[in-house]
Scaffold this motif. Sequence first.
Motif, PDB file in Angstrom:
ATOM      1  N   UNK A 182       0.865  -1.180   0.000  1.00  0.00           N
ATOM      2  CA  UNK A 182       0.000   0.000   0.000  1.00  0.00           C
ATOM      3  C   UNK A 182       0.897   1.224   0.000  1.00  0.00           C
ATOM      4  N   UNK A 183       0.279   2.394   0.111  1.00  0.00           N
ATOM      5  CA  UNK A 183       1.060   3.617   0.110  1.00  0.00           C
ATOM      6  C   UNK A 183       2.011   3.712   1.283  1.00  0.00           C
ATOM      7  N   UNK A 184       1.754   2.942   2.357  1.00  0.00           N
ATOM      8  CA  UNK A 184       2.595   3.035   3.552  1.00  0.00           C
ATOM      9  C   UNK A 184       3.280   1.726   3.934  1.00  0.00           C
ATOM     10  N   UNK A 185       2.977   0.640   3.248  1.00  0.00           N
ATOM     11  CA  UNK A 185       3.506  -0.668   3.644  1.00  0.00           C
ATOM     12  C   UNK A 185       4.242  -1.325   2.480  1.00  0.00           C
ATOM     13  N   UNK A 186       5.430  -1.855   2.780  1.00  0.00           N
ATOM     14  CA  UNK A 186       6.237  -2.522   1.770  1.00  0.00           C
ATOM     15  C   UNK A 186       6.806  -3.824   2.333  1.00  0.00           C
ATOM     16  N   UNK A 187       6.991  -4.788   1.451  1.00  0.00           N
ATOM     17  CA  UNK A 187       7.596  -6.074   1.802  1.00  0.00           C
ATOM     18  C   UNK A 187       8.808  -6.286   0.900  1.00  0.00           C
ATOM     19  N   UNK A 188       9.899  -6.769   1.495  1.00  0.00           N
ATOM     20  CA  UNK A 188      11.134  -6.961   0.733  1.00  0.00           C
ATOM     21  C   UNK A 188      11.722  -8.345   0.972  1.00  0.00           C
ATOM     22  N   UNK A 189      12.293  -8.907  -0.078  1.00  0.00           N
ATOM     23  CA  UNK A 189      13.045 -10.159  -0.017  1.00  0.00           C
ATOM     24  C   UNK A 189      14.436  -9.882  -0.572  1.00  0.00           C
ATOM     25  N   UNK A 190      15.463 -10.443   0.056  1.00  0.00           N
ATOM     26  CA  UNK A 190      16.818 -10.243  -0.456  1.00  0.00           C
ATOM     27  C   UNK A 190      17.670 -11.471  -0.190  1.00  0.00           C
ATOM     28  N   UNK A 191      18.670 -11.637  -1.045  1.00  0.00           N
ATOM     29  CA  UNK A 191      19.576 -12.768  -0.910  1.00  0.00           C
ATOM     30  C   UNK A 191      20.935 -12.380  -1.472  1.00  0.00           C
ATOM     31  N   UNK A 192      21.996 -12.787  -0.786  1.00  0.00           N
ATOM     32  CA  UNK A 192      23.353 -12.572  -1.281  1.00  0.00           C
ATOM     33  C   UNK A 192      24.139 -13.869  -1.183  1.00  0.00           C
ATOM     34  N   UNK A 193      25.062 -14.044  -2.103  1.00  0.00           N
ATOM     35  CA  UNK A 193      25.910 -15.228  -2.106  1.00  0.00           C
ATOM     36  C   UNK A 193      27.315 -14.813  -2.472  1.00  0.00           C
ATOM     37  N   UNK A 194      28.293 -15.282  -1.709  1.00  0.00           N
ATOM     38  CA  UNK A 194      29.696 -14.990  -1.973  1.00  0.00           C
ATOM     39  C   UNK A 194      30.503 -16.277  -1.911  1.00  0.00           C
ATOM     40  N   UNK A 195      31.458 -16.382  -2.806  1.00  0.00           N
ATOM     41  CA  UNK A 195      32.323 -17.560  -2.846  1.00  0.00           C
ATOM     42  C   UNK A 195      33.750 -17.110  -3.125  1.00  0.00           C
ATOM     43  N   UNK A 196      34.697 -17.598  -2.332  1.00  0.00           N
ATOM     44  CA  UNK A 196      36.111 -17.271  -2.519  1.00  0.00           C
ATOM     45  C   UNK A 196      36.916 -18.554  -2.613  1.00  0.00           C
ATOM     46  N   UNK A 197      37.939 -18.541  -3.460  1.00  0.00           N
ATOM     47  CA  UNK A 197      38.772 -19.722  -3.648  1.00  0.00           C
ATOM     48  C   UNK A 197      40.235 -19.309  -3.743  1.00  0.00           C
ATOM     49  N   UNK A 198      41.078 -19.921  -2.933  1.00  0.00           N
ATOM     50  CA  UNK A 198      42.520 -19.740  -3.035  1.00  0.00           C
ATOM     51  C   UNK A 198      43.058 -20.820  -3.971  1.00  0.00           C
ATOM     52  N   UNK A 199      43.472 -20.417  -5.158  1.00  0.00           N
ATOM     53  CA  UNK A 199      43.955 -21.380  -6.131  1.00  0.00           C
ATOM     54  C   UNK A 199      45.325 -21.914  -5.762  1.00  0.00           C
ATOM     55  N   UNK A 200      46.028 -21.220  -4.873  1.00  0.00           N
ATOM     56  CA  UNK A 200      47.344 -21.683  -4.434  1.00  0.00           C
ATOM     57  C   UNK A 200      47.236 -22.782  -3.389  1.00  0.00           C
ATOM     58  N   UNK A 201      46.255 -22.666  -2.464  1.00  0.00           N
ATOM     59  CA  UNK A 201      46.121 -23.639  -1.372  1.00  0.00           C
ATOM     60  C   UNK A 201      44.939 -24.576  -1.558  1.00  0.00           C
ATOM     61  N   UNK A 202      44.227 -24.453  -2.679  1.00  0.00           N
ATOM     62  CA  UNK A 202      43.039 -25.279  -2.910  1.00  0.00           C
ATOM     63  C   UNK A 202      42.058 -25.151  -1.740  1.00  0.00           C
ATOM     64  N   UNK A 203      41.776 -23.909  -1.350  1.00  0.00           N
ATOM     65  CA  UNK A 203      40.889 -23.610  -0.232  1.00  0.00           C
ATOM     66  C   UNK A 203      39.670 -22.865  -0.750  1.00  0.00           C
ATOM     67  N   UNK A 204      38.493 -23.259  -0.265  1.00  0.00           N
ATOM     68  CA  UNK A 204      37.252 -22.621  -0.705  1.00  0.00           C
ATOM     69  C   UNK A 204      36.449 -22.162   0.499  1.00  0.00           C
ATOM     70  N   UNK A 205      35.801 -21.029   0.346  1.00  0.00           N
ATOM     71  CA  UNK A 205      34.951 -20.475   1.395  1.00  0.00           C
ATOM     72  C   UNK A 205      33.698 -19.907   0.746  1.00  0.00           C
ATOM     73  N   UNK A 206      32.578 -20.005   1.444  1.00  0.00           N
ATOM     74  CA  UNK A 206      31.325 -19.488   0.897  1.00  0.00           C
ATOM     75  C   UNK A 206      30.518 -18.849   2.016  1.00  0.00           C
ATOM     76  N   UNK A 207      29.600 -17.980   1.605  1.00  0.00           N
ATOM     77  CA  UNK A 207      28.692 -17.322   2.545  1.00  0.00           C
ATOM     78  C   UNK A 207      27.392 -17.012   1.824  1.00  0.00           C
ATOM     79  N   UNK A 208      26.271 -17.247   2.526  1.00  0.00           N
ATOM     80  CA  UNK A 208      24.959 -16.982   1.939  1.00  0.00           C
ATOM     81  C   UNK A 208      24.070 -16.329   2.996  1.00  0.00           C
TER      82      UNK A 208
END
Length: 513
Positions: A440-466
């Motif tokens: 309505x003019x005064x009410x709002x609903x929101x959905x959000x999502x984030x995803x991150x992924x990191x990889x060290x190619x030297x140490x074969x290490x992976x990390x993720x966050x959601x």
Amino acid sequence: MTITTARQPSVRLLVSALATLLAAPSARADWVIAPSVAVRETWTDNASLTSRKSGSQWVTELSPGLRVTNRTPRLEAALDYRVNALNYSGERPSGTDRVTQQLSAALHAKAVPDTLFVDADYHISLQPVSAFGPQTQNDYTTTNRQEVRSWRVNPVLMHQFGAFATAQASYTRDAVDGGNIGLGSSEGDALLLSLSSGARFQKVTWGLTASSQNVDTAALPQTHSRAVNANLGWSVTRQLRWTLSGGYDRYTYDALSDKTEGASWSTGLSWTPSGRTTIEGTLGRRYYGDSYSFRLTHRSRRTVWNVSYGDDVTSTRAQFLLPSTVDTAALLNQMFMANYPDPLQRALVVAAYMAATGLPPSLPNSVNYFSNRYVLQKQLNASVALRASRSTAVLSVYRTRREALTQGTADSPLLGSNNFSLNDNVSQGGGSASLNYQVSGRTQVSLSSTFMRAESLSLDLRSRSRTMSVSASHQFGRSTHGTVSARRTNGNAGLSATPYTENSVSAQLTFQL
């Protein structure tokens, strides 16, 4: 991996900047000053984002804030400051803080019209220490986060030689303080000289630039960079332009190889089929190898599109001195341009919209982790904002590759002597999606999502966050609105890929004073 606790910043530089603003001739113009205060109550089952949950906790947050803006022919200024005072039920968990804060202040002043300009900015923010540690968006967790302060002052002197050419001399003084003995503080001095073609040259344009930068870091020897460049441009048609450039780059740092300088060249095309669409691309070569860039921007009545790719030699401190690659406010500013032509009014509308929908000030565009090394960064970003009659969606994705150019021992104070190769070759990817629906003019609903992924190619290490969240906001009156939200964050971090999870529910009231 280093885990640190945020420090309280000095505000002397901010006070000086504000005094400069108020002393400027254009300070007689109307300023828009919008103080606010928010009260938030949050239930969380893992405030410090550790593998072993610290137990249910109530976090009470009081957040006074101040937004100041001014836009005149002589001065453009903006300040956004917020302090978060936090109180915990029971004992405060490790990896959390009592007080955190965020500040973004910037100004552009025309001290002498057409001759002397001054740009300045000052930022305080919580930044990730490692790309492989827990990642969060809340105000209270300091695990793998450190307060970073940066400032920059840039006077620019210009002179026009009639219609023949324009000369520019620019000096930049900047500093970055990570509050961490492994990264420490650093100060930089940079000088840029340029000469570019004037109004006499329409079909064919030209330019010459020379730059020099020195960086002093507390824990490392001084580094230098020098560059010279010449460029030509030819307007093939009114919409199509061809460019050619050549020059020489020279860096001095403790390099992994002997390639720290060399000739550079690039050529490219720029196509502007309309005032709402621009496509640019270049290819060339620099001392580190082949080099490419691409940029696409498009704006329609209800959408804004941005796609960019580039490679460059950079560092952690250089990234802290740059604005966010995907600035949410800038994206929405383009979207609201047709409805609100006045820039100052549009900025206020965008700020109110972001506050009501809970959009973050910037969209994820890789984790700028702490490092003392120079890196070759190759980064692709794509974002789009779509607006319907009652809904808005903001989407972004990124892909970043950072290859270290400096000896790994430079990061020993941060990572220890056994793990300094963690940042040798890091690949990151991720994205975010946010959908807002106006009930309505005064009410709002929101959905959000984030995803991150990191990889060290030297140490074969992976990390993720959601992180996934849902929220609802309601405007109770002209100056009061409330928000309730639920969020879930999970991922794995560290050399052992330790998993962590946080569930939280919060309610907030914001009062515009």
